[in-house]
Design a protein around this motif. Structure first.
Motif, PDB file in Angstrom:
ATOM      1  N   LEU A   1       3.281 -16.754 -30.596  1.00 20.61           N
ATOM      2  CA  LEU A   1       3.472 -17.586 -29.410  1.00 20.61           C
ATOM      3  C   LEU A   1       2.541 -17.156 -28.280  1.00 20.61           C
ATOM      4  O   LEU A   1       2.010 -17.995 -27.538  1.00 20.61           O
ATOM      5  CB  LEU A   1       4.929 -17.516 -28.962  1.00 20.61           C
ATOM      6  CG  LEU A   1       5.924 -18.168 -29.934  1.00 20.61           C
ATOM      7  CD1 LEU A   1       7.356 -17.848 -29.536  1.00 20.61           C
ATOM      8  CD2 LEU A   1       5.711 -19.676 -30.009  1.00 20.61           C
ATOM      9  N   ALA A   2       2.320 -15.846 -28.154  1.00 20.04           N
ATOM     10  CA  ALA A   2       1.357 -15.363 -27.167  1.00 20.04           C
ATOM     11  C   ALA A   2      -0.045 -15.871 -27.486  1.00 20.04           C
ATOM     12  O   ALA A   2      -0.829 -16.183 -26.578  1.00 20.04           O
ATOM     13  CB  ALA A   2       1.373 -13.835 -27.123  1.00 20.04           C
ATOM     14  N   HIS A   3      -0.358 -15.964 -28.783  1.00 19.12           N
ATOM     15  CA  HIS A   3      -1.647 -16.506 -29.226  1.00 19.12           C
ATOM     16  C   HIS A   3      -1.840 -17.935 -28.715  1.00 19.12           C
ATOM     17  O   HIS A   3      -2.981 -18.366 -28.500  1.00 19.12           O
ATOM     18  CB  HIS A   3      -1.693 -16.464 -30.754  1.00 19.12           C
ATOM     19  CG  HIS A   3      -2.991 -16.897 -31.351  1.00 19.12           C
ATOM     20  ND1 HIS A   3      -4.096 -16.074 -31.440  1.00 19.12           N
ATOM     21  CD2 HIS A   3      -3.366 -18.085 -31.901  1.00 19.12           C
ATOM     22  CE1 HIS A   3      -5.092 -16.722 -32.012  1.00 19.12           C
ATOM     23  NE2 HIS A   3      -4.681 -17.948 -32.310  1.00 19.12           N
ATOM     24  N   CYS A   4      -0.736 -18.644 -28.526  1.00 21.05           N
ATOM     25  CA  CYS A   4      -0.793 -20.021 -28.024  1.00 21.05           C
ATOM     26  C   CYS A   4      -0.672 -20.094 -26.502  1.00 21.05           C
ATOM     27  O   CYS A   4      -0.507 -21.184 -25.938  1.00 21.05           O
ATOM     28  CB  CYS A   4       0.324 -20.855 -28.657  1.00 21.05           C
ATOM     29  SG  CYS A   4       0.186 -21.023 -30.441  1.00 21.05           S
ATOM     30  N   GLY A   5      -0.721 -18.944 -25.840  1.00 14.41           N
ATOM     31  CA  GLY A   5      -0.692 -18.922 -24.376  1.00 14.41           C
ATOM     32  C   GLY A   5       0.678 -18.804 -23.760  1.00 14.41           C
ATOM     33  O   GLY A   5       0.807 -18.897 -22.529  1.00 14.41           O
ATOM     34  N   GLN A   6       1.715 -18.587 -24.540  1.00 14.18           N
ATOM     35  CA  GLN A   6       3.046 -18.459 -23.963  1.00 14.18           C
ATOM     36  C   GLN A   6       3.278 -17.077 -23.363  1.00 14.18           C
ATOM     37  O   GLN A   6       2.739 -16.080 -23.843  1.00 14.18           O
ATOM     38  CB  GLN A   6       4.115 -18.725 -25.032  1.00 14.18           C
ATOM     39  CG  GLN A   6       4.298 -20.171 -25.390  1.00 14.18           C
ATOM     40  CD  GLN A   6       5.707 -20.454 -25.923  1.00 14.18           C
ATOM     41  OE1 GLN A   6       6.566 -19.580 -25.998  1.00 14.18           O
ATOM     42  NE2 GLN A   6       5.960 -21.701 -26.284  1.00 14.18           N
ATOM     43  N   ARG A   7       4.109 -17.057 -22.314  1.00 22.78           N
ATOM     44  CA  ARG A   7       4.609 -15.795 -21.777  1.00 22.78           C
ATOM     45  C   ARG A   7       5.918 -15.494 -22.492  1.00 22.78           C
ATOM     46  O   ARG A   7       6.892 -16.238 -22.384  1.00 22.78           O
ATOM     47  CB  ARG A   7       4.833 -15.874 -20.266  1.00 22.78           C
ATOM     48  CG  ARG A   7       3.548 -15.961 -19.466  1.00 22.78           C
ATOM     49  CD  ARG A   7       3.831 -15.875 -17.966  1.00 22.78           C
ATOM     50  NE  ARG A   7       4.347 -14.564 -17.590  1.00 22.78           N
ATOM     51  CZ  ARG A   7       5.515 -14.360 -16.996  1.00 22.78           C
ATOM     52  NH1 ARG A   7       6.326 -15.374 -16.765  1.00 22.78           N
ATOM     53  NH2 ARG A   7       5.903 -13.142 -16.667  1.00 22.78           N
ATOM     54  N   VAL A   8       5.921 -14.394 -23.218  1.00 21.72           N
ATOM     55  CA  VAL A   8       7.041 -14.069 -24.094  1.00 21.72           C
ATOM     56  C   VAL A   8       7.667 -12.750 -23.654  1.00 21.72           C
ATOM     57  O   VAL A   8       6.958 -11.790 -23.327  1.00 21.72           O
ATOM     58  CB  VAL A   8       6.569 -13.952 -25.568  1.00 21.72           C
ATOM     59  CG1 VAL A   8       7.745 -13.644 -26.478  1.00 21.72           C
ATOM     60  CG2 VAL A   8       5.868 -15.234 -26.007  1.00 21.72           C
ATOM     61  N   LEU A   9       8.979 -12.724 -23.653  1.00 19.62           N
ATOM     62  CA  LEU A   9       9.724 -11.493 -23.404  1.00 19.62           C
ATOM     63  C   LEU A   9      10.374 -11.050 -24.709  1.00 19.62           C
ATOM     64  O   LEU A   9      11.133 -11.813 -25.323  1.00 19.62           O
ATOM     65  CB  LEU A   9      10.807 -11.707 -22.350  1.00 19.62           C
ATOM     66  CG  LEU A   9      11.806 -10.556 -22.146  1.00 19.62           C
ATOM     67  CD1 LEU A   9      11.086  -9.314 -21.607  1.00 19.62           C
ATOM     68  CD2 LEU A   9      12.934 -10.978 -21.206  1.00 19.62           C
ATOM     69  N   VAL A  10      10.078  -9.825 -25.147  1.00 17.97           N
ATOM     70  CA  VAL A  10      10.694  -9.246 -26.347  1.00 17.97           C
ATOM     71  C   VAL A  10      11.724  -8.220 -25.894  1.00 17.97           C
ATOM     72  O   VAL A  10      11.414  -7.328 -25.105  1.00 17.97           O
ATOM     73  CB  VAL A  10       9.634  -8.586 -27.252  1.00 17.97           C
ATOM     74  CG1 VAL A  10      10.303  -7.949 -28.471  1.00 17.97           C
ATOM     75  CG2 VAL A  10       8.598  -9.605 -27.697  1.00 17.97           C
ATOM     76  N   LEU A  11      12.947  -8.356 -26.434  1.00 17.98           N
ATOM     77  CA  LEU A  11      14.041  -7.456 -26.079  1.00 17.98           C
ATOM     78  C   LEU A  11      14.461  -6.660 -27.302  1.00 17.98           C
ATOM     79  O   LEU A  11      14.814  -7.248 -28.335  1.00 17.98           O
ATOM     80  CB  LEU A  11      15.240  -8.253 -25.543  1.00 17.98           C
ATOM     81  CG  LEU A  11      14.962  -9.076 -24.278  1.00 17.98           C
ATOM     82  CD1 LEU A  11      16.140  -9.983 -23.957  1.00 17.98           C
ATOM     83  CD2 LEU A  11      14.651  -8.152 -23.093  1.00 17.98           C
ATOM     84  N   GLU A  12      14.426  -5.350 -27.200  1.00 21.57           N
ATOM     85  CA  GLU A  12      14.759  -4.449 -28.311  1.00 21.57           C
ATOM     86  C   GLU A  12      15.882  -3.511 -27.877  1.00 21.57           C
ATOM     87  O   GLU A  12      15.754  -2.808 -26.866  1.00 21.57           O
ATOM     88  CB  GLU A  12      13.522  -3.654 -28.725  1.00 21.57           C
ATOM     89  CG  GLU A  12      13.780  -2.495 -29.680  1.00 21.57           C
ATOM     90  CD  GLU A  12      14.482  -2.915 -30.959  1.00 21.57           C
ATOM     91  OE1 GLU A  12      15.495  -2.283 -31.292  1.00 21.57           O
ATOM     92  OE2 GLU A  12      14.015  -3.875 -31.598  1.00 21.57           O
TER      93      GLU A  12
END
Length: 522
Positions: free
Chosen positions: A21-32
């Motif tokens: 999704l980042a490759h497509c320009g999205q701002r992504v939040l990953v929660l671990e």
């Protein structure tokens, strides 16, 4: 909305989805929820040794010509491009059937697949015809598996139509077990050799769908097996870098306790510390059972019930070993980096008992089946401090007594039992590898409770949901859930293991951004 997409879980499925999704320009939040990224690709260090927690070899990262496999190319496109993979030996899976008299029957699997069939027929000439018949059934099953996997990622209406058209054929294919396919082979050792690598999906022959066995084994037979240079944690490093470069974020120690819903649509998550994060979409890569547990009450009850009908896969115990010397010294002892699949000669085959390969009483008996990998022999950056991981499938019920205890605060009877199991498994390893018995410089044991704590794995499961025929065909296990705004990723969606989980994550991202599918072209 704070983010375009929130991804729950930083295993390879979650990170692949996030990086795509980042490759497509999205701002992504990953929660671990854990304090380290990577899920089962993470590593840990003890006294200069680096141990792999869940990745021991990979398919799809090498080719017979020495190039990059499809998975390696995809991860490097989505990540920062720095991943490199070293091939394991051409024959990378050594099966050892240990008989009551101390003798062994051995066979080494490798690539290409035709070579495996030819060497098996040379070793068992009286069964040549039966091997050919089995190989034909195996090939048909492998072709069928590709169709079953696509059902979980294609648009739901198309998947429903395909199920309607091919339903009886799909159920027939999914219902054929490995044990049934091997029934035409008279030689018990040969049946055992053909079934021996079932630990790669965690089911005994009597329960394992032949399509699953063919899918997993066939993927290794195409391009061989590889190992990430620098260790499995490099996968998380590379994919996380791409997320950050697209102005996304990755947070550890961030446990999601509830999915937020408004008007029946998921719009974000609530965290254990009380914070809230919002996004247009949420991709859950924390496992199907954990996902429905986080749903607000009353939301998608039929879907929730459908997923809860599936059982977790088997639990497991791991003994981590740090070995004296270097990789060159161990190779001089006859170890070449191949994995060892070791069985009590009476435990494998087509026995109807589905628990025959589980270590039922780990304090009182030897493990009936062991998988031993030598990551330190396959990673040139760890050649100075080689390691081994010894894995045994076990019965979760043995450890369920302590399920409510906390990591770091286990009761004394658990710690004593764990130490007893560690000593017994260490002794078994020394008998099976006598050349290494005086080279063990460090050892540490993990149990299913460890897996449950660090990976939130239900009942310490090795592979998420058990990959039964029902799971293979269940329309509830689709990347696009019945809940708007919520998608599933990881190994519970498509296939299991590292490659299966990565493809589950990629399918979730491609569902939101269909242009990603062009990256899958050969």
């Amino acid at each position: 909305m704070n983010w375009d997409t929130i991804v729950i879980g930083s295993g390879i499925g979650g990170l692949t989805a996030a990086a795509a999704l980042a490759h497509c320009g999205q701002r992504v939040l990953v929660l671990e929820q854990h304090d380290s990224l990577g899920g089962m690709t993470q590593t840990f260090e003890r006294r200069g040794y680096s141990f792999a927690t869940g990745l021991h070899y990979l398919t799809g990262v090498t080719t017979p010509e020495g190039g990059e496999g499809r998975l390696a190319r995809l991860l490097n496109v989505l990540g920062d491009g720095t991943l490199r993979f070293r091939p394991l030996p051409r024959q990378f899976d050594l099966v050892r059937l240990v008989h009551a008299d101390g003798g062994e029957t051995r066979f080494a699997y490798g690539a290409p697949e035709a070579d495996n069939w030819a060497r098996l027929k040379a070793q068992h000439p009286a069964e040549a015809g039966a091997i050919d018949a089995y190989a034909a059934r195996y090939a048909r099953a492998r072709r069928s598996s590709n169709i079953m996997m696509t059902l979980h990622g294609m648009p739901r209406p198309a998947a429903a139509l395909l199920r309607a058209l091919l339903g009886p054929w799909l159920r027939r294919r999914a219902g054929e077990t490995l044990g049934q396919a091997l029934a035409g082979i008279d030689d018990a050792d040969l049946r055992a050799l053909l079934a021996a690598r079932g630990g790669d999906y965690g089911l005994p022959p009597a329960q394992a769908p032949l399509v699953l066995h063919a899918l997993v084994m066939g993927s290794y037979a195409d391009g061989g097996a590889g190992y990430p240079v620098g260790g499995p944690a490099r996968l998380a490093d590379s994919l996380a870098a791409a997320v950050r470069a697209a102005k996304g974020a990755l947070r550890t120690g961030a446990r999601v306790t509830q999915l937020l819903a408004e008007g029946g649509r998921v719009v974000g998550v609530r965290l254990a510390e009380g914070g809230v994060e919002r996004a247009r979409h949420v991709v859950s890569a924390m496992g199907a059972l954990n996902t429905v547990q986080a749903l607000p009450a009353g939301l998608a009850p039929d879907w929730r019930d459908a997923l809860r009908r599936h059982l977790p896969s088997h639990a497991y115990i791991t003994l981590y070993l740090g070995l004296e010397g270097n990789a060159e010294a161990l190779r001089a002892l006859g170890l070449d980096g191949a994995n060892h699949w070791i069985y009590d000669g009476q435990a494998l085959g087509c026995a109807p008992d589905p628990e025959a390969l589980l270590w039922q009483c780990p304090t009182d008996t030897d493990a009936p089946a062991l998988y031993v990998s030598f990551g330190g022999l396959n990673d040139p950056e760890q050649a100075h401090a080689p390691t081994a991981e010894v894995i045994a499938l076990c019965d979760w019920r043995f450890f369920a007594t302590w399920r409510d205890s906390s990591l770091g605060q286990r009761p004394p009877d658990y710690e004593a039992t764990k130490a007893w199991i560690e000593d017994r498994l260490l002794s078994q390893f020394k008998r099976l590898f006598p050349a290494l018995k005086n080279r063990i410089a460090y050892h540490e044991l993990s149990t299913p409770l460890t897996q449950a704590a660090y990976a939130l794995a239900p009942e310490g499961a090795m592979y998420g949901l058990a990959c039964t025929p029902a799971r293979l065909l269940d329309p509830a296990l689709h990347v696009r859930t019945p809940v708007p705004g919520l998608l599933l990723a990881g190994q519970d969606v498509a296939s299991l293991g590292i490659e299966g989980a990565a493809m589950g994550g990629f399918m979730a991202a491609a569902t939101l951004k269909p242009a990603l599918w062009k990256l899958m072209k050969p």
